[in-house]
Design an enzyme around this catalytic site. Sequence first.
Site, mmCIF file in Angstrom:
data_model
loop_
_atom_site.group_PDB
_atom_site.id
_atom_site.type_symbol
_atom_site.label_atom_id
_atom_site.label_comp_id
_atom_site.label_asym_id
_atom_site.label_seq_id
_atom_site.Cartn_x
_atom_site.Cartn_y
_atom_site.Cartn_z
ATOM 1 N N GLY A 237 0.811 -0.946 0.022
ATOM 2 C CA GLY A 237 -0.195 -0.330 -0.223
ATOM 3 C C GLY A 237 1.463 1.410 -0.316
ATOM 4 O O GLY A 237 2.475 1.492 -0.591
ATOM 5 N N LEU B 216 -3.952 -5.545 -5.255
ATOM 6 C CA LEU B 216 -3.105 -4.363 -4.840
ATOM 7 C C LEU B 216 -2.174 -4.873 -4.091
ATOM 8 O O LEU B 216 -1.993 -5.416 -3.712
ATOM 9 C CB LEU B 216 -3.305 -2.863 -4.201
ATOM 10 C CG LEU B 216 -2.330 -2.000 -3.539
ATOM 11 C CD1 LEU B 216 -2.188 -1.229 -4.631
ATOM 12 C CD2 LEU B 216 -3.069 -0.963 -2.237
ATOM 13 N N ASP B 217 -0.410 -5.321 -5.381
ATOM 14 C CA ASP B 217 0.377 -5.639 -4.503
ATOM 15 C C ASP B 217 0.607 -6.684 -4.724
ATOM 16 O O ASP B 217 1.157 -7.916 -3.632
ATOM 17 C CB ASP B 217 1.080 -4.756 -3.571
ATOM 18 C CG ASP B 217 0.853 -2.832 -3.642
ATOM 19 O OD1 ASP B 217 1.164 -2.854 -4.611
ATOM 20 O OD2 ASP B 217 0.395 -2.484 -2.173
ATOM 21 N N GLU B 218 -0.327 -6.988 -5.101
ATOM 22 C CA GLU B 218 -0.370 -9.328 -4.546
ATOM 23 C C GLU B 218 -0.102 -10.331 -5.902
ATOM 24 O O GLU B 218 -0.262 -10.782 -6.111
ATOM 25 C CB GLU B 218 -2.120 -9.514 -3.706
ATOM 26 C CG GLU B 218 -1.556 -8.384 -2.347
ATOM 27 C CD GLU B 218 -2.576 -9.195 -1.413
ATOM 28 O OE1 GLU B 218 -3.350 -9.543 -2.492
ATOM 29 O OE2 GLU B 218 -2.594 -7.880 -0.691
#
Lengths: 280, 280, 280, 280
Positions: free
Chosen positions: A197, A223-225
Amino acid sequence: MLPSPNQVLLIRTHDKPGLIHTVTGALLAEKANILANHEFVDPIEGMFFMRTEFSGPNQKQSLLATLGKLLPGSHMELRTLERPKIVIFATKEGHCLGDILLRQRFGELDVSIEAVVANHPDLGSLVQDFHIPFFHIPTQENQREEQESQVLKTLSHLPFDYLVLAKYMRILSPKFVETFPLRIINIHHSFLPAFIGANPYAQAYERGVKLIGATAHFVTESLDEGPILAQDVIAVDHTFTKEKLMLNGKDIEKVVLARALRIVFEHRVIVWKNKTIIFG
Amino acid sequence: MLPSPNQVLLIRTHDKPGLIHTVTGALLAEKANILANHEFVDPIEGMFFMRTEFSGPNQKQSLLATLGKLLPGSHMELRTLERPKIVIFATKEGHCLGDILLRQRFGELDVSIEAVVANHPDLGSLVQDFHIPFFHIPTQENQREEQESQVLKTLSHLPFDYLVLAKYMRILSPKFVETFPLRIINIHHSFLPAFIGANPYAQAYERGVKLIGATAHFVTESLDEGPILAQDVIAVDHTFTKEKLMLNGKDIEKVVLARALRIVFEHRVIVWKNKTIIFG
Amino acid sequence: MLPSPNQVLLIRTHDKPGLIHTVTGALLAEKANILANHEFVDPIEGMFFMRTEFSGPNQKQSLLATLGKLLPGSHMELRTLERPKIVIFATKEGHCLGDILLRQRFGELDVSIEAVVANHPDLGSLVQDFHIPFFHIPTQENQREEQESQVLKTLSHLPFDYLVLAKYMRILSPKFVETFPLRIINIHHSFLPAFIGANPYAQAYERGVKLIGATAHFVTESLDEGPILAQDVIAVDHTFTKEKLMLNGKDIEKVVLARALRIVFEHRVIVWKNKTIIFG
Amino acid sequence: MLPSPNQVLLIRTHDKPGLIHTVTGALLAEKANILANHEFVDPIEGMFFMRTEFSGPNQKQSLLATLGKLLPGSHMELRTLERPKIVIFATKEGHCLGDILLRQRFGELDVSIEAVVANHPDLGSLVQDFHIPFFHIPTQENQREEQESQVLKTLSHLPFDYLVLAKYMRILSPKFVETFPLRIINIHHSFLPAFIGANPYAQAYERGVKLIGATAHFVTESLDEGPILAQDVIAVDHTFTKEKLMLNGKDIEKVVLARALRIVFEHRVIVWKNKTIIFG
C-alpha cells in the site's frame, strides 16, 4: 541482444513421462534448432513447465497444431523474440522512467517505447528530451473512471505489448487491470509482502527495519499482490530518515524494474497460481 | 538535499586523550551548532579521525586558527556543504554518464555538471539533450600527452571541484593525476583488487567467478590502486557470456559510482595511507 | 575479543548544544580514556544518543552522579564490557543453538552459556556433548502458564544477563516478557514485518517471493514486533519447496542471530520508540 | 533430503541438433522416470551440458552402453544419489569443521563423515564430542612429503568419496592433488581471484576493501586457481581490524563451503575448462 527471428515455446501442463522427448521430437520434425531449453517439474503440484528457445523456419501454426495433438489439455504459447512495444505510466518521480529511457537509448533494453502517459506534467520535459510522445492525463479525486477512460482512449491509438508502471502512483481499477492480463508490470517500493500500500518508506521508517527493498510484479486486481518477478534489498540503519530511505531505495527500484522487464521481454516467465516460474 | 550553509570539519591527527572535548569546545566557543559528529580511533596506527557537521556563523579563519593552536601538527580541513561542480569524463558507454545526468536532473545528486569531456563523439547527443556542454577531445595512439594538454586547456576554462571518470577508458598520466589529488573519482568494473586493468569482464568470464563487482575509487598514479570509496557485487553463473556479464555489471557500476559521489560530495571521506575512512 | 575491564556509557536525551563537550569533559575529569565514541542526533525527534567506550578507573557511582547533575532528565546506563551470561531457549531445531555453542567454544562469541532450556528433549544430547546443563521443560496444550512457572523457577537458580530464543517455537506470555525487558532476543525466520507469526516459510512459498530472510529482535509483548536488531536475506526461486526454503533459511537465521547477539553483548544498542540505534 | 535410489546422468559433449531428444529417448526406453532435467548450451564453445535426475530400474551398464553408441565421443557419468562419504581436513580453526559436523548431525547435509584429519591437535576434543575418528598428523618444516605419505596411509583405510578442506592451512602437493581429481573441495577466505595465497584478511585490510569474501573451489595443482563452486561477500568498513575481518569472514566461509558441498554431493556440477556449470 536478441537475435530477432528466434522463437520461444512456453508450455504448462500436468506432468507425465516422456514430455521433453515428445516436445523436442516435434521441434526436430519441424527443423527447429533448439538454442536453449529449460524445464521445471513441480513435484507437489504435479505440474510440468518448459521454455524452449529455437531458431529455424517459422511454422507457428503447424508446430502448435502438432503439439496440441500430442499434449492435449496443455497451455502453450509460441512467442517471437522481437523487440516489444511498451507504454510507460509515470507520475512525478523520474528515476525509473529515466532509467528505462537510458537503457533503451543505449541498447541495454531492446524495446520500443511508444509513449509515456503521466498523471502529472512534471516529467514531460524529460520525455521530450528523449524524443518520445508524452501524454499528460491528470487524475482528480473521485474521477478515476473518467481518467482511465481517457487513458484507454489514448492507448487505443498506440501499439503496445506491455504497460510498464514506472512509479505510477495511482491504483488502476480492476476493470482496467483485467483488460491487460499479465501485460502490466509494476514496481513497488518495498520487499513485498511487507509494507503493502501507500508510503512503504514511511512504514519502513516507523518499523525500524534494517533492510529496505523493491518488488517488480505483474499487476492483478489485488493491490500489490500480483505474481512477483524480481526483488532486491539494501541495508539501511537508524540514520536513515524517510527521505534518505526514499533516496536510497530509488537505486533498487530502478534496477529491480529493469531486471523484471528483461525477463518478461525475453519470454522467460510462466505464471501459475499467482507465482512465477522464471527460466534464467 | 544538502542544507548549503552547513560546514564540515575533517580532522586527522595522532590520538591522545581529550581530543573530542577540545574540538567540541572550540566549536562551542565559535557558536557552532553541531548537527552530526563522527570519530574513529585506529588503535593499531594510533590515529584519530573526526568529522563534524555544524551550522552557525561562518568564521572559517578564526576556527581553523584556534584549532591549529589547540592541535598542532594535525591535518584539518573545513569544507562548506555547497553544491559541488564537476566535469565528467566518458568514452562510449553511456550508462554511468546518463545515470549521473538523471540524478542531477531529479535532485538525487545535488551537483552542478559543468561539462562532459569525451574521447569519442558517441555520447554527444545524449549530453546535448541534457543541455550540458560536451567537449570531444579524441585520443590517438601514442599521443596521450597531447590529448591531455588539450583536456587540461579545456578544464582551465571550467570551474570544478571534482573530475568524475564515468567509464573513461583511457589511462591518465601520473602527471595529470598529480595535478588533482583526491579530486578524480573513477569507477572500475570489477571488485578490486581482482581483475585490475583491461577487460575485467573478459577476465571474470575466463576465471569462472560466481560474483562480479564494481569499485569506485580515488585515482592515484597506480592504475586501479587508489583508495576505495565503494564496492558492490551481483551473483552470476555459467550462463553469463562476456556480453551478459558486461550488461548486468552496468547496473552495479552506476549505482556504486553514485554512492561514491554522494559520500565525497558530502565530505564524508578522510583518506589515510591509501585507505578511506568513511563517516556514514 | 572484549578487553574485559572497559566500560560503556550509553546516553539518550533531548538534544541541545554542547552535549558531547559536556559528556567528554566529565569523562576526562574522571581520568577515563575514551576508546570509541559514537553519537547520533535524530533531527526529527530532537533526540541525542551517545555511546562511549572507555578504559580507566571504575568509578561508576561518581561518574553517573556527575553526569546526572550535568544532564538532568537523561536516560543513562553504564555497563561493563565483561563476558555476559545467557540462557538459551530452544525447541527441536538445532542449527541456531549449535551455532552459538560452537561460537562460544571457539571464542567467536565471548559469552558464558549457563544452560539450555527446551520444551522438547531432542536437543539434549547435543547440549550434553557440549558439557552444558540442559533442562527439558515440556509444553502442553493450554498449560503455558504452568510451563512458564517451571521455566521461571529454573531460571531463578541461574545467573544470566540475557535469554536467547534460538528457534524457541513457543510464544512467551506478556507477563513473562515484561519480567525481562530488553533482555530477551529472538530470531524470527522471515524479513519482518513480512510473514509475522507461524510458518513464515510456508507463507513465503505461497506468496512466491524471490527473497527469504531472517530477523533478530528484542522480544516485547507484541508478537514479532519488538525492536529489530539485525536482518538479512538470500535469493530464492521457483524451484524452492517449503523444505528447501527452510533448509536454506537456516543459514541466515543463525548468522543473523549471532550478529544480533554480538552487538547486544557489546552494548552497542540503544532502544527508543520500538526502534534500535546501533553503534557499529 | 535425497531420495537415495535416484540417479543422475551428467553429459558433456559437442553440441548438435537432437541431443535432448536422443538422451530422453534412451532414458524412456530404459523405463527411467525423469524427475529433473537441465541443459546448457555454450554457444561460444559449441558445447552441450546436461544433467538428468531420474528414478527407475538401475540399469547403469545398459543405459551407458546405449548412450555411448548414440553419442560417441561424449563424456558421460552416471551417479547414484546416495549419501556420500567424506574425510575432512582441518588445522586449528573450528568454525567450518564444526559447521559441517552440526549440519551432518541435524540432517542439513546428508553425508557420512568418516574421519577428520588435522595437522594440529586442537580440534580433537570437538571431533571426539561428535563421536567421529580424529587423526592428528602433524606437519613439520620441509617434511610435506612425509606428512602426505602418512595422510595417504590413513586415507587408505577409510572409504571416502570426497576430501573436504575445512580451513586446512597446508598446501597439498601436486602429486597428492592429482590422486583425487575433482574430489578435493577447499574453502578460501577471499573472493578469488583477489587475495590469492596466504593471509587474505591481512591483504584485504591493507588494501582497504569495502567487501570481504569467501570462495569454495575444487582443488587443482595451481594454488587457489581451481574451478569455483560458490562465492559470497559481506560488507565491511574502516573500523574492521584484521581480527574483525577474520571474525566476520568466518560467517561466510562456513556458509559458502556448505553451499558448495551440497551441490557437489547432489551431482549438480560439471567441470569444463577450469570452470563449473552448476545446475540448480
